[in-house]
Design a protein around this motif. Structure first.
Motif, PDB file in Angstrom:
ATOM      1  N   ALA A   8       0.812  -1.213   0.000  1.00 54.70           N
ATOM      2  CA  ALA A   8       0.000   0.000   0.000  1.00 54.70           C
ATOM      3  C   ALA A   8       0.846   1.263   0.000  1.00 54.70           C
ATOM      4  CB  ALA A   8      -0.934  -0.016   1.199  1.00 54.70           C
ATOM      5  N   ILE A   9       1.775   1.371   0.949  1.00 53.37           N
ATOM      6  CA  ILE A   9       2.482   2.643   1.121  1.00 53.37           C
ATOM      7  C   ILE A   9       3.377   2.935  -0.070  1.00 53.37           C
ATOM      8  CG2 ILE A   9       4.130   3.837   2.594  1.00 53.37           C
ATOM      9  CD1 ILE A   9       2.925   2.578   4.964  1.00 53.37           C
ATOM     10  N   MET A  10       4.104   1.908  -0.550  1.00 57.08           N
ATOM     11  CA  MET A  10       5.019   2.180  -1.644  1.00 57.08           C
ATOM     12  C   MET A  10       4.276   2.442  -2.941  1.00 57.08           C
ATOM     13  SD  MET A  10       7.336   2.241   0.281  1.00 57.08           S
ATOM     14  CE  MET A  10       8.543   2.977  -0.739  1.00 57.08           C
ATOM     15  N   VAL A  11       3.097   1.832  -3.117  1.00 52.34           N
ATOM     16  CA  VAL A  11       2.295   2.166  -4.299  1.00 52.34           C
ATOM     17  C   VAL A  11       1.854   3.620  -4.239  1.00 52.34           C
ATOM     18  CG1 VAL A  11       0.087   1.707  -5.403  1.00 52.34           C
ATOM     19  CG2 VAL A  11       1.580  -0.162  -4.830  1.00 52.34           C
ATOM     20  N   LEU A  12       1.548   4.092  -3.013  1.00 51.41           N
ATOM     21  CA  LEU A  12       1.181   5.499  -2.840  1.00 51.41           C
ATOM     22  C   LEU A  12       2.349   6.405  -3.244  1.00 51.41           C
ATOM     23  CD1 LEU A  12      -1.461   6.629  -1.779  1.00 51.41           C
ATOM     24  CD2 LEU A  12      -0.389   6.931   0.410  1.00 51.41           C
ATOM     25  N   PHE A  13       3.572   6.024  -2.811  1.00 51.77           N
ATOM     26  CA  PHE A  13       4.757   6.803  -3.181  1.00 51.77           C
ATOM     27  C   PHE A  13       4.930   6.842  -4.701  1.00 51.77           C
ATOM     28  CE2 PHE A  13       6.336   6.482   1.188  1.00 51.77           C
ATOM     29  CZ  PHE A  13       6.932   7.700   1.328  1.00 51.77           C
ATOM     30  N   LEU A  14       4.851   5.659  -5.334  1.00 52.02           N
ATOM     31  CA  LEU A  14       5.010   5.588  -6.789  1.00 52.02           C
ATOM     32  C   LEU A  14       3.955   6.433  -7.479  1.00 52.02           C
ATOM     33  CD1 LEU A  14       5.734   1.935  -7.897  1.00 52.02           C
ATOM     34  CD2 LEU A  14       7.135   3.922  -8.210  1.00 52.02           C
TER      35      LEU A  14
ATOM     36  N   MET B 140      -7.307  10.434   7.203  1.00 55.09           N
ATOM     37  CA  MET B 140      -8.026  10.464   5.933  1.00 55.09           C
ATOM     38  C   MET B 140      -8.629  11.839   5.684  1.00 55.09           C
ATOM     39  SD  MET B 140     -10.016   7.035   5.101  1.00 55.09           S
ATOM     40  CE  MET B 140     -11.572   7.441   5.801  1.00 55.09           C
ATOM     41  N   VAL B 141      -9.312  12.371   6.730  1.00 57.79           N
ATOM     42  CA  VAL B 141      -9.912  13.700   6.603  1.00 57.79           C
ATOM     43  C   VAL B 141      -8.824  14.740   6.353  1.00 57.79           C
ATOM     44  CG1 VAL B 141     -11.196  15.469   7.844  1.00 57.79           C
ATOM     45  CG2 VAL B 141     -11.892  13.099   8.007  1.00 57.79           C
ATOM     46  N   GLY B 142      -7.704  14.626   7.081  1.00 58.65           N
ATOM     47  CA  GLY B 142      -6.608  15.578   6.907  1.00 58.65           C
ATOM     48  C   GLY B 142      -6.050  15.531   5.499  1.00 58.65           C
ATOM     49  N   ALA B 143      -5.846  14.325   4.950  1.00 58.74           N
ATOM     50  CA  ALA B 143      -5.302  14.211   3.595  1.00 58.74           C
ATOM     51  C   ALA B 143      -6.247  14.843   2.589  1.00 58.74           C
ATOM     52  CB  ALA B 143      -5.054  12.750   3.255  1.00 58.74           C
ATOM     53  N   VAL B 144      -7.551  14.633   2.763  1.00 58.56           N
ATOM     54  CA  VAL B 144      -8.511  15.215   1.816  1.00 58.56           C
ATOM     55  C   VAL B 144      -8.511  16.735   1.921  1.00 58.56           C
ATOM     56  CG1 VAL B 144     -10.963  15.402   1.288  1.00 58.56           C
ATOM     57  CG2 VAL B 144      -9.956  13.177   1.702  1.00 58.56           C
TER      58      VAL B 144
ATOM     59  N   VAL C 180       2.026   8.604   6.340  1.00 59.24           N
ATOM     60  CA  VAL C 180       2.325   8.682   4.907  1.00 59.24           C
ATOM     61  C   VAL C 180       1.216   9.380   4.154  1.00 59.24           C
ATOM     62  CG1 VAL C 180       2.459   7.245   2.863  1.00 59.24           C
ATOM     63  CG2 VAL C 180       3.951   6.799   4.755  1.00 59.24           C
ATOM     64  N   THR C 181      -0.042   9.108   4.507  1.00 60.02           N
ATOM     65  CA  THR C 181      -1.128   9.766   3.771  1.00 60.02           C
ATOM     66  C   THR C 181      -1.050  11.281   3.947  1.00 60.02           C
ATOM     67  OG1 THR C 181      -2.529   9.347   5.676  1.00 60.02           O
ATOM     68  CG2 THR C 181      -2.768   7.880   3.812  1.00 60.02           C
TER      69      THR C 181
ATOM     70  N   LEU D 204       2.269  12.757   2.250  1.00 65.62           N
ATOM     71  CA  LEU D 204       2.231  12.843   0.793  1.00 65.62           C
ATOM     72  C   LEU D 204       1.251  13.910   0.341  1.00 65.62           C
ATOM     73  CD1 LEU D 204       2.611   9.167  -0.357  1.00 65.62           C
ATOM     74  CD2 LEU D 204       4.200  11.016  -0.634  1.00 65.62           C
ATOM     75  N   ALA D 205       0.158  14.100   1.104  1.00 66.16           N
ATOM     76  CA  ALA D 205      -0.766  15.197   0.761  1.00 66.16           C
ATOM     77  C   ALA D 205      -0.053  16.538   0.880  1.00 66.16           C
ATOM     78  CB  ALA D 205      -1.986  15.160   1.672  1.00 66.16           C
ATOM     79  N   ILE D 206       0.779  16.686   1.927  1.00 65.12           N
ATOM     80  CA  ILE D 206       1.522  17.944   2.084  1.00 65.12           C
ATOM     81  C   ILE D 206       2.501  18.129   0.934  1.00 65.12           C
ATOM     82  CG2 ILE D 206       3.236  19.097   3.529  1.00 65.12           C
ATOM     83  CD1 ILE D 206       1.829  17.957   5.940  1.00 65.12           C
ATOM     84  N   ILE D 207       3.186  17.020   0.521  1.00 65.03           N
ATOM     85  CA  ILE D 207       4.149  17.143  -0.585  1.00 65.03           C
ATOM     86  C   ILE D 207       3.436  17.517  -1.880  1.00 65.03           C
ATOM     87  CG2 ILE D 207       5.739  15.818  -2.005  1.00 65.03           C
ATOM     88  CD1 ILE D 207       6.665  14.405   0.465  1.00 65.03           C
ATOM     89  N   VAL D 208       2.256  16.928  -2.108  1.00 67.31           N
ATOM     90  CA  VAL D 208       1.501  17.279  -3.320  1.00 67.31           C
ATOM     91  C   VAL D 208       1.122  18.749  -3.299  1.00 67.31           C
ATOM     92  CG1 VAL D 208      -0.698  16.905  -4.491  1.00 67.31           C
ATOM     93  CG2 VAL D 208       0.653  14.967  -3.784  1.00 67.31           C
ATOM     94  N   MET D 209       0.711  19.257  -2.116  1.00 73.30           N
ATOM     95  CA  MET D 209       0.339  20.668  -2.011  1.00 73.30           C
ATOM     96  C   MET D 209       1.556  21.566  -2.255  1.00 73.30           C
ATOM     97  SD  MET D 209      -1.295  22.615   1.192  1.00 73.30           S
ATOM     98  CE  MET D 209       0.307  22.717   1.933  1.00 73.30           C
ATOM     99  N   MET D 210       2.705  21.138  -1.713  1.00 74.92           N
ATOM    100  CA  MET D 210       3.944  21.896  -1.913  1.00 74.92           C
ATOM    101  C   MET D 210       4.312  21.935  -3.399  1.00 74.92           C
ATOM    102  SD  MET D 210       7.435  20.596  -0.202  1.00 74.92           S
ATOM    103  CE  MET D 210       8.935  20.541  -1.143  1.00 74.92           C
TER     104      MET D 210
END
Lengths: 168, 120
Positions: A67-73, A158-162, B93-94, B97-103
């Motif tokens: 999961a995590i590395m696919v997110l990175f890619l 999840m909420v924070g990422a969105v 990580v979530t 990565l959201a912060i990096i995308v915003m940056m």
């Protein structure tokens, strides 16, 4: 002194983990770094299996390498970073970083000098603490409150990422 | 395997992660090095957990004590802790990565050297 199959596997997996970790920090292309990091995670999972911690080995592969590395890619390819973007930088910074890391390793290893290395990890009968049956019972009885709190953590992440990723 | 082998392996992986954080400028690679350091700590926790488990079982067997459920459970805290570290890493990580995308959206680069607005 006889060399058992466990020792051979330990050394192979250690060399693989260290080599791929070094390749993570030396690759110019970020996509190659991600792929080498996946290789590192697989060799660490191999170590978990060697320690008979099957549950964590499988979770490591599914969660980290899956999961995590696919997110990175996904992020790297979304930003079109898969070219060698890093500008030419001062090689003194590189050298200073390597020396600082090497000094840290040296100090930490030197602090082990007086440790009694009598304690070993050897397989004994009934040592099944890494199996899902035992860990699951423990997780859902003693540690059920932290387990539920971690679900709230996931929800807030999840909420924070969105919220962060949203266009303002 | 002696426990010192695992300690030294974990220390080496952790130091490689630190060198990566110190030398690389790409924010995503710095982030990956942090993941590497977390994994080094996880490996050490699992090794110590197994060490305590085997030592407890062996001690009980040596003293001819009955091997109870509590003795078999010795060291399971370490592996539960690794499980929670993985949970927290996934959440981290979530958001990261959201912060990096915003940056990237704001300054069109993931180079941390461009993040010096607080300096001027």
């Amino acid at each position: 002194m006889t060399i058992t199959i466990t020792q051979i596997l330990f050394w192979i997996l250690s060399v693989a983990a260290l080599f791929s970790a070094l390749m993570v920090i030396t690759s110019k292309n970020p996509v190659h770094s991600v792929l080498w990091l996946i290789a590192t995670f697989f060799s660490i999972s191999g170590h978990y299996i060697l320690l008979s911690a099957q549950f964590l080995a499988v979770v490591n592969i599914i969660v980290y390498a899956g999961a995590i590395m696919v997110l990175f890619l996904f992020v790297i390819m979304l930003m079109n970073l898969n070219r060698e973007t890093e500008p030419q930088k001062n090689r003194w910074i590189k050298m200073a970083g390597a020396i600082a890391g090497g000094c840290l390793l040296l100090v930490l290893v030197a602090s082990l000098k007086n440790v009694e290395s009598a304690s070993t990890i050897e397989d004994v009968k009934g040592g099944d603490v890494g199996f899902i049956k035992r860990l699951g019972k423990e997780l859902f009885s003693t540690y059920v409150v932290p387990f539920e709190i971690s679900s709230i953590l996931f929800l807030s992440a999840m909420v924070g990422a969105v919220v962060i990723g949203k266009k303002e | 395997m002696p426990i010192t082998h695992y300690i030294i392996l974990s220390l080496a992986l952790f130091s490689i992660g630190i060198v990566g954080v110190l030398t690389r400028r790409n924010a995503i690679i710095i982030f990956m090095c942090i993941e590497l350091m977390l994994n080094a700590v996880n490996l050490l926790l699992v090794a110590f957990s197994k060490m305590h488990n085997y030592a407890a079982i062996k001690a009980a067997a040596d003293q001819k004590l009955p091997i109870t459920e509590a003795i078999l459970n010795t060291g399971s805290e370490g592996q539960i802790f690794v499980f929670f570290i993985m949970v927290v890493a996934a959440a981290e990580v979530t958001v990261g990565l959201a912060i990096i995308v915003m940056m990237y959206r704001n300054i069109h680069s993931v180079d941390v050297n461009f993040l010096n607005r607080l300096k001027h």
